[in-house]
Design a protein around this motif. Structure first.
Motif, PDB file in Angstrom:
ATOM      1  N   LYS A 323      81.711 214.372 187.378  1.00  0.00           N
ATOM      2  CA  LYS A 323      82.833 215.723 186.903  1.00  0.00           C
ATOM      3  C   LYS A 323      82.337 216.396 185.558  1.00  0.00           C
ATOM      4  CE  LYS A 323      85.428 212.306 184.020  1.00  0.00           C
ATOM      5  NZ  LYS A 323      85.121 212.724 182.580  1.00  0.00           N
ATOM      6  N   ASP A 324      81.571 215.736 184.702  1.00  0.00           N
ATOM      7  CA  ASP A 324      81.010 216.301 183.691  1.00  0.00           C
ATOM      8  C   ASP A 324      79.881 217.230 183.704  1.00  0.00           C
ATOM      9  OD1 ASP A 324      82.528 215.005 181.564  1.00  0.00           O
ATOM     10  OD2 ASP A 324      81.401 213.376 181.336  1.00  0.00           O
ATOM     11  N   LYS A 374      75.706 211.711 179.843  1.00  0.00           N
ATOM     12  CA  LYS A 374      75.958 211.094 178.738  1.00  0.00           C
ATOM     13  C   LYS A 374      77.516 210.799 178.739  1.00  0.00           C
ATOM     14  CE  LYS A 374      71.971 212.535 176.072  1.00  0.00           C
ATOM     15  NZ  LYS A 374      71.342 212.783 174.682  1.00  0.00           N
ATOM     16  N   LYS A 375      77.894 210.035 177.671  1.00  0.00           N
ATOM     17  CA  LYS A 375      79.327 209.658 177.676  1.00  0.00           C
ATOM     18  C   LYS A 375      80.226 210.987 177.334  1.00  0.00           C
ATOM     19  CE  LYS A 375      82.636 206.312 175.573  1.00  0.00           C
ATOM     20  NZ  LYS A 375      82.704 205.208 174.596  1.00  0.00           N
ATOM     21  N   ASN A 376      81.058 211.258 178.235  1.00  0.00           N
ATOM     22  CA  ASN A 376      82.122 212.527 178.260  1.00  0.00           C
ATOM     23  C   ASN A 376      81.139 213.659 178.130  1.00  0.00           C
ATOM     24  OD1 ASN A 376      84.214 210.701 178.418  1.00  0.00           O
ATOM     25  ND2 ASN A 376      84.141 210.177 176.000  1.00  0.00           N
ATOM     26  N   ARG A 377      80.022 213.814 178.493  1.00  0.00           N
ATOM     27  CA  ARG A 377      79.464 215.141 178.626  1.00  0.00           C
ATOM     28  C   ARG A 377      78.022 215.202 179.215  1.00  0.00           C
ATOM     29  NH1 ARG A 377      74.905 215.515 174.492  1.00  0.00           N
ATOM     30  NH2 ARG A 377      74.828 213.652 173.313  1.00  0.00           N
TER      31      ARG A 377
END
Length: 456
Positions: A323-324, A374-377
């Motif tokens: 999704k990111d 990466k986490k949330n991006r």
């Protein structure tokens, strides 16, 4: 240059009346060449913007000689992948393999990547290219060059030929065996090859080449083309290797293909038991043309059975994990790269169509590198930037060659900038060269640290 005495005696015996002209070539300046990367620009377009003088190489459609003083490796266009600096004679190999868009192609001994990137350009982004290099450090350099040239449909592996043959039996339309050799043709270019040479080393190379050809034969489809090349003059590694191979593999024939001006033919009188049509192979001599020494044989496989059962690489099933990436793509790109995604650690790739399973293979680059999850991006890769054209990016930041701004960018410095926030495709004269992220009046530099220029 101090050439080995055993080498000189051997060449004197082989060349006879031509020997003096051959020996004098080592006192001359070698030719320098580059090949325009037609995945990024046309030859015509490049000639309009070329920052140095060039002359066409007769046997390579995209190849040009340049002057020693030009230093094209120290130009921003090199970092943008507009050309590959390649020894002129070596360009003949890709021309003779002549892969077509949609082919499955293997470059079995591929580092540093000159011939692989030539094959990829001829494939025009369609089909599957596997570029293999057995030595890990050299495989990394190969992968970097695949990235710089903007190649999307290549897998870079780090395997021995027998391991690949077990995975890819009767799989490829075209195979290049640019075999490790004694390097006699590169003495003028590479003094280390001269220092390592010996008669025993020639014999060791010949035995290794026999084994590599044996494995390559297992991977070629019936009707497929195999090109064998070396950068040595040694008959044991050239006409001898091809004669031994064809004698033991009667399903292979030597093709009669076009000889370019200055090319010499293979010599049946230099080896014991030469096979029929060994004179259809090629020798490139430094005293006959502007290039280093090469030998090239073009073979066709006339018989064999197709492999029926295949196990193809499996793409990742959970698209929610992307999704990111899709949020980044929607905001940044006009055309969203899609296909069979796979993840290596945090790294996101798109697999080339038709790739077999990657399980238990040493893979350096499993396809088109898109970026890092990466986490949330999501952070886009340098490979993604270099594989785009400017029209595919919503936000672009163009810099001009030979300016302080492009020099600063290549050093890794941030630049003052105004405009919409977010990822910008950084260009040099309209050609993508990397990423920058704009915020608060500054374009933060994302040119890879390992590639940054330190002497400008």
């Amino acid at each position: 240059m101090q050439l080995p005495q055993d080498f000189l005696a051997k060449m004197n015996k082989l060349l006879q009346s031509e020997y003096e002209a051959f020996a004098r070539s080592y006192e001359e300046e070698r030719a320098h060449g580059l090949r325009v990367n037609t995945l990024k620009t046309s030859v015509e377009q490049f000639l309009k913007v070329a920052p140095f003088g060039m002359r066409r190489i007769p046997w390579a459609e995209e190849g040009f000689y340049y002057g020693k003083e030009d230093r094209p490796g120290k130009h921003p266009y090199h970092e943008a992948g507009l050309y590959y600096i390649q020894e002129p004679s070596a360009m003949a190999v890709g021309e003779l393999l002549d892969p077509q868009p949609g082919d499955t192609v293997l470059d079995l001994c591929a580092a540093p990547g000159g011939k692989s990137t030539h094959l990829a350009a001829k494939m025009k982004g369609a089909g599957l290219l596997i570029a293999n290099e057995p030595h890990p450090a050299r495989a990394k350099i190969l992968s970097q060059n695949v990235e710089r040239m903007g190649i999307r449909n290549a897998v870079v592996t780090n395997e021995m030929p027998d391991r690949l043959a077990a995975r890819f039996p009767v799989f490829f339309d075209r195979i290049l065996v640019d075999a490790p050799c004694s390097g006699e043709g590169m003495f003028r270019k590479d003094p280390d090859a001269c220092a390592e040479w010996s008669l025993s080393h020639v014999n060791m190379c010949a035995a290794r080449q026999d084994e590599i050809l044996l494995q390559a034969a297992k991977m070629l489809k019936p009707g497929g083309r195999l090109v064998y090349s070396t950068c040595t003059f040694s008959p044991e590694e050239n006409e001898g290797a091809i004669s031994r191979f064809v004698e033991s593999h009667p399903e292979f024939v030597i093709e009669d293909v076009r000889a370019y001006e200055g090319f010499d033919r293979g010599r049946a009188d230099w080896v014991d038991d030469p096979v029929e049509k060994i004179g259809n192979t090629f020798r490139l001599w430094p005293h006959r043309l502007q290039g280093e020494g090469h030998y090239i044989a073009v073979l066709r496989k006339t018989d064999g059975q197709e492999q029926a059962k295949r196990t193809f690489a499996k793409p990742m099933g959970d698209r929610k994990a992307l999704k990111d990436y899709f949020a980044f793509a929607e905001e940044t790109l006009m055309d969203i790269p899609s296909g069979d995604f796979t993840v290596f650690g945090e790294q996101l790739y798109i697999l080339p169509p038709g790739m077999l399973t990657l399980d238990q293979l040493k893979v350096v680059r499993p396809g088109w590198h898109i970026g890092t999850l990466k986490k949330n991006r999501f952070e886009p890769s340098h490979a993604l930037a270099l594989s785009l054209n400017g029209e595919q990016a919503r936000k672009r930041w163009n810099l001009l060659r030979e300016t302080a701004e492009i020099a600063a960018y290549l050093r890794g410095e941030s630049l003052p900038a105004t405009g919409p926030k977010g990822w910008h495709l950084v260009e040099v004269d309209g050609f993508p060269i990397g990423w920058g992220k704009l915020a608060d009046g500054t374009l933060k530099n994302h040119f890879p640290k390992g590639l940054r220029w330190t002497n400008i």
